[in-house]
Design an enzyme around this catalytic site. Structure first.
Site, PDB file in Angstrom:
ATOM      1  N   LYS A 109      -9.689  13.604   4.135  1.00  0.00           N
ATOM      2  CA  LYS A 109      -8.768  12.467   4.149  1.00  0.00           C
ATOM      3  C   LYS A 109      -7.813  12.691   5.316  1.00  0.00           C
ATOM      4  CE  LYS A 109      -7.521  13.507  -0.139  1.00  0.00           C
ATOM      5  NZ  LYS A 109      -7.326  12.288  -0.910  1.00  0.00           N
ATOM      6  N   ARG A 110      -7.011  11.683   5.662  1.00  0.00           N
ATOM      7  CA  ARG A 110      -6.034  11.902   6.718  1.00  0.00           C
ATOM      8  C   ARG A 110      -5.142  13.099   6.365  1.00  0.00           C
ATOM      9  NH1 ARG A 110      -5.748   8.023  10.973  1.00  0.00           N
ATOM     10  NH2 ARG A 110      -4.012   9.320  11.665  1.00  0.00           N
ATOM     11  N   THR A 121      -9.031   6.113  -2.382  1.00  0.00           N
ATOM     12  CA  THR A 121     -10.366   5.584  -2.651  1.00  0.00           C
ATOM     13  C   THR A 121     -11.399   6.693  -2.452  1.00  0.00           C
ATOM     14  OG1 THR A 121     -10.431   4.779  -0.372  1.00  0.00           O
ATOM     15  CG2 THR A 121      -9.916   3.161  -2.096  1.00  0.00           C
ATOM     16  N   HIS A 181       0.800  -1.229   0.000  1.00  0.00           N
ATOM     17  CA  HIS A 181       0.000   0.000   0.000  1.00  0.00           C
ATOM     18  C   HIS A 181       0.825   1.268   0.000  1.00  0.00           C
ATOM     19  CE1 HIS A 181      -4.160  -1.478   0.659  1.00  0.00           C
ATOM     20  NE2 HIS A 181      -3.562  -2.507   1.222  1.00  0.00           N
ATOM     21  N   LYS A 198      -0.260  14.613   1.103  1.00  0.00           N
ATOM     22  CA  LYS A 198      -1.592  14.852   0.557  1.00  0.00           C
ATOM     23  C   LYS A 198      -1.825  16.352   0.303  1.00  0.00           C
ATOM     24  CE  LYS A 198      -3.695  10.741   2.762  1.00  0.00           C
ATOM     25  NZ  LYS A 198      -4.482  10.021   1.741  1.00  0.00           N
ATOM     26  N   LYS A 239     -15.064   7.699  -4.415  1.00  0.00           N
ATOM     27  CA  LYS A 239     -16.369   7.989  -3.807  1.00  0.00           C
ATOM     28  C   LYS A 239     -16.910   9.328  -4.289  1.00  0.00           C
ATOM     29  CE  LYS A 239     -14.351   6.117   0.273  1.00  0.00           C
ATOM     30  NZ  LYS A 239     -13.918   6.464   1.645  1.00  0.00           N
TER      31      LYS A 239
HETATM   32  C1  LIG Z   1     -12.537   6.672   1.897  1.00  0.00           C
HETATM   33  C2  LIG Z   1     -12.073   7.091   3.219  1.00  0.00           C
HETATM   34  C3  LIG Z   1     -10.726   7.391   3.423  1.00  0.00           C
HETATM   35  C4  LIG Z   1      -9.699   7.351   2.309  1.00  0.00           C
HETATM   36  O1  LIG Z   1      -9.663   8.602   1.693  1.00  0.00           O
HETATM   37  P1  LIG Z   1      -8.462   8.996   0.697  1.00  0.00           P
HETATM   38  O2  LIG Z   1      -8.962  10.283   0.124  1.00  0.00           O
HETATM   39  O3  LIG Z   1      -8.399   7.916  -0.342  1.00  0.00           O
HETATM   40  O4  LIG Z   1      -7.250   9.122   1.494  1.00  0.00           O
HETATM   41  C5  LIG Z   1     -10.309   7.778   4.684  1.00  0.00           C
HETATM   42  N1  LIG Z   1     -11.180   7.850   5.703  1.00  0.00           N
HETATM   43  C6  LIG Z   1     -12.494   7.581   5.543  1.00  0.00           C
HETATM   44  C7  LIG Z   1     -13.410   7.710   6.711  1.00  0.00           C
HETATM   45  C8  LIG Z   1     -12.979   7.181   4.305  1.00  0.00           C
HETATM   46  O5  LIG Z   1     -14.275   6.896   4.165  1.00  0.00           O
END
Ligand SMILES: *Cc1c(COP(=O)(O)O)cnc(C)c1O
Length: 832
Positions: free
Chosen positions: A569-570, A677, A378, A575, A681
């Site tokens: 996101k984190r 991911t 990953h 990022k 979404k």
């Molecule tokens: C999808 C998701 C992530 C991943 O987000 P990225 O933008 O791909 O880093 C992190 N936390 C939650 C709660 C998510 O639903």
């Protein structure tokens, strides 16, 4: 380990009266009675005394009842040795709230809503009562959850194995713009979704020593005498497929002290040490480590990893033996996927179980191990590759270290025969890092012990072969695969965006839920003005919902007609949330210079947690909130710019946020994000992406078309070349007046009430090293954002792009990912 109470096989009787009565009935009438019964018999409450949590628990139990027939049937599958079971080993499962998702997958949302309403309750209020199990940090844990949904939906018999953390990822509060971590007590009010299995337990050893002996056949054997032993107890959570009739199980292990264990035998007379060991055994499953990237040398984390891997492998072996499988055919009975290196100790543990505990020969055991295990990588950040200090490893897992030495010795012999004299290569491939302090390299262990290694997006899989796993690729190119990540359209569309789901189904039928490539049928309506209006209405409704919640949680009122520009996101430097912040400051400056000017109104929404020890990430949160305070309060801005930090980003909040976004910020430095991911979404829910050529952005852009994606920034190769040529961020700063202005403002205290020290570390870092090339990408990002603002003004064109994004996201269903794993890596098939 023999399991008490499970000694003989009996035929499972046909399920009586499927789908009727108070336990099984799916009508609103049956459900209503079921809820009242649970309120009475589980909660011991009369309806007029019941709290909201009582109602939630009663509904949850009524719904869980309706999963039991399928769960029992599925567990029965596990007893048939011709069926291959997928074991997904993951230290994290970020499942999100169960109730709504189960209602969607079981197809009983409306009757339950009706039953609940007849009882004077509101189903949405009850959804709000559920504490989500936050047993993961972010994308990696959420991926495991999407995969469980897809496995069950595709009817693949599977078990997700992990840890039942008593405290999941911390709850985030914001105080004075700073992140404050609060313990996540998710089990406080009980967890109605899990079944404790006190009869499914295994013992796991730690520490101690090993000794060799000769068995009756005169073979050399090794016995591990651990200095302490803990017990893992299984907790099962059913995972229903979407109208598939199959329910898989998530089996999480809780650590407990072993009552019968004779500490005296190992700690002669040392009572305190024995009590201490008891405490430690209960500590193992206490808390999730809140780091997205591994922190080296945390003893408890290694203990957690070994604990859940050992319980899971013992469970598989018990099942396999019980159903009459032979050891030689273990790989025919189980396909074990390692979600990152967190479970990589499985390589050594499976060898130990087969060789030491079950007396198989080394070569046979090694063949079985490699055929069974597969590894998903990953990360491309070399510093994020897990490694354990050798002394720590030796102390905690002495037998495993011996096994690893043996694996490594045999492996490196082969390497030397193929690449004679290339000791540099041998050193790089070795499972033991011997440059200075010694470490056990978990990625190397996973690669050597697996038959397949995969990355999580096309670009990532290519870069793996060129960078962090290059030597392994040279050695066995046939092992390497790509399986691009995916997300489940059930949770991330049907459940979280019911308005859009309904609109789509009205136009093209509901086949897209199981076969999202059918979303392509929407393309022909992308320019249909009536459809566009309906599409926009759904989006505006979602934005109004979110605006209400934003106001409740932060007190900030935002305009639902403005462009919702979202980065959730984190928080990580790679990022680049700070790049986003710099853009906000430039917009603010433009408005200040021309307060009467015509600007595209935007609402900037941020969400995400920072690792508690990650100073720079926490400072970025503070910066965003500080910029927000200034911008939101400035009358010159007059509502054309709002900055919101949405606290405690998690799955529950994500379900509210992704469907309300217009613009998805996917702005990591090229070559750093493995897949992402969140990007999927957003796009599925009709947001347009502004992004770099990183991770799955590359494939998303390919699918939606370059006209429907806002691309900016350096690509991977350019990033590499720029760094190789000696990147000097200061010269970029000096050469760009707009950038200089924004950074100077941060440094001079414009956003910190004159305090020039507060953001100094961030500014210094950008000017002196800027590892993630924020300054190099700044102008390109700004120009791209100007194209976004212009595009927003053409409402019809924007809506068309939004529809085309959703229409072309079929590839990114986790069903597609799971089919690829099944065909290429697991050789597993759906149950009949
Ligand atoms: C999808 C998701 C992530 C991943 O987000 P990225 O933008 O791909 O880093 C992190 N936390 C939650 C709660 C998510 O639903």
């Amino acid at each position: 380990m023999a399991e008490k109470g499970k000694t003989r096989k009996t035929e499972v009787p046909d399920i009586v009266e499927k789908g009727s009565g108070v336990r099984r009935g799916m009508s609103a009438t049956d459900l209503r009675q079921a809820i009242l019964d649970h309120l009475h018999f589980n909660q011991a409450r009369l309806p007029d005394m019941a709290t909201r949590n009582d109602w939630y628990m009663a509904v949850a139990h009524a719904v869980r009842d309706r999963m039991m027939d399928d769960l029992i049937n599925s567990l029965h599958y596990l007893e048939r040795k011709e069926i291959k079971i997928v074991s997904y080993l993951s230290a994290e499962f970020l499942m999100g709230p169960h109730l709504g998702n189960n209602l969607v997958n079981l197809g009983i949302m409306e009757p339950v809503r009706k039953a609940v309403a007849e009882l004077g309750q509101d189903l949405d209020d009850l959804f709000g009562q559920e504490e989500e199990p936050g047993l993961g940090n972010g994308g990696l844990g959420r991926l495991a959850a999407c995969y469980m949904d897809s496995l069950a939906t595709l009817r693949v018999p599977a078990i997700g194995y992990g840890i039942r953390y008593e405290f999941g990822i911390f709850d985030q509060e914001l105080r004075d713009g700073w992140q404050v971590e609060v313990t996540d007590k998710w089990l406080r009010l009980g967890n109605p979704w899990e079944l404790c299995r006190p009869d499914i337990t295994f013992q796991v050893g730690f520490g101690g020593r090993t000794e060799s002996w000769q068995d009756e056949q005169g073979r050399y054997r090794v016995r591990w005498i651990p200095s302490r032993v803990v017990k893992g107890v299984a907790y099962d959570t059913p995972v229903a497929g979407y109208r598939s009739g199959l329910t898989d199980v998530l089996r999480l292990w809780k650590s407990e002290a072993v009552e019968s264990f004779d500490f005296q035998a190992f700690n002669v007379g040392d009572y305190y040490l024995a009590v201490d060991a008891k405490v430690i055994s209960e500590t193992i499953s206490k808390v999730l480590y809140p780091n997205d990237e591994p922190a080296i040398g945390k003893k408890l984390r290694l203990a957690q990893q070994y604990f859940f891997v050992s319980c899971s492998l013992q469970d598989m072996i018990r099942t396999h033996v019980w159903r009459g499988g032979s050891f030689e055919d273990f790989a025919g009975g189980f396909a074990v996927q390692l979600n990152d290196t967190h479970p990589a100790i499985a390589v050594a543990e499976l060898m130990r179980l087969l060789v030491d505990e079950h007396a198989l020969g080394w070569d046979t055991a090694w063949g079985i191990t490699r055929e069974t295990l597969a590894y998903t990588n990953h990360t491309l950040l070399p510093e994020a590759l897990e490694k354990w200090p050798l002394p720590l490893f030796a102390e905690m897992l002495p037998r495993h270290l011996e096994i690893i030495y043996e694996i490594n010795g045999r492996f490196l012999d082969k390497v030397r025969r193929r690449f004679t004299g290339d000791e540099g290569r041998v050193a790089r491939l070795s499972i033991i890092d011997e440059n200075g302090d010694k470490y056990v390299r978990m990625a190397n262990l996973a690669c050597v012990g697996s038959h397949a290694v995969n990355g999580v997006a096309a670009l990532h899989s290519e870069l793996l072969k060129q960078t962090v796993l290059r030597d392994f690729f040279d050695l066995s190119p046939e092992k390497f695969h790509n399986v691009t990540n995916g997300v489940t359209p059930r949770r991330w569309m049907l459940l979280s965006n019911p308005g859009l789901a309904r609109l789509i189904t009205d136009r093209i039928g509901d086949g897209w839920v199981k076969n999202p490539k059918e979303l392509r049928k929407l393309e022909s309506f992308a320019r249909d003005v009536a459809f566009q209006d309906a599409w926009r209405q759904v989006k505006e409704g979602n934005k109004e919902n979110l605006a209400k919640v934003i106001e409740e949680r932060t007190g900030i009122s935002v305009d639902p007609c403005s462009l919702f520009d979202v980065q959730v996101k984190r928080i990580h430097e790679y990022k680049r949330q700070h790049l986003n912040a710099l853009h906000i400051i430039t917009l603010y400056n433009r408005i200040k210079r021309d307060p009467q000017g015509d600007f595209t109104p935007r609402t900037f929404l941020f969400g995400g947690k920072a690792a508690p020890g990650y100073f720079m990430a926490k400072l970025i949160i503070k910066l965003i909130n500080s910029v927000g305070e200034v911008v939101n309060a400035d009358p010159d801005v007059a509502g054309r710019l709002k900055v919101v930090y949405f606290p405690d980003f998690n799955v529950t909040n994500g379900q509210l946020i992704y469907p309300a976004a217009d613009l998805s910020e996917q702005i990591s430095t090229a070559g750093k994000e493995a897949s992402g991911t969140g990007n999927m979404k957003f796009s599925l829910n009709g947001a347009l992406t502004i992004g770099t050529l990183d991770g799955a952005n590359v494939e998303i852009r390919e699918e939606v078309g370059e006209d429907n994606f806002f691309l900016f920034g350096l690509n991977t190769e350019e990033v590499h070349d720029l760094k190789a040529g000696g990147y000097n961020p200061r010269s970029w700063y000096e050469g760009n007046p707009q950038m200089r202005e924004t950074i100077d403002q941060i440094a001079s205290g414009v956003f910190s009430g004159g305090d020039t020290g507060l953001f100094r570390p961030l500014v210094d870092h950008l000017l002196h090293s800027d590892d993630y090339l924020v300054l190099a990408d700044f102008q390109s990002y700004l120009d791209c954002q100007d194209r976004v603002s212009a595009a927003w003004r053409d409402t019809q064109r924007w809506t068309e792009m939004s529809i085309l994004n959703t229409a072309r996201m079929g590839k990114f269903s986790s069903d597609r990912s799971i089919r690829e794993y099944c065909e290429r890596i697991w050789k597993a098939k759906p149950a009949q």
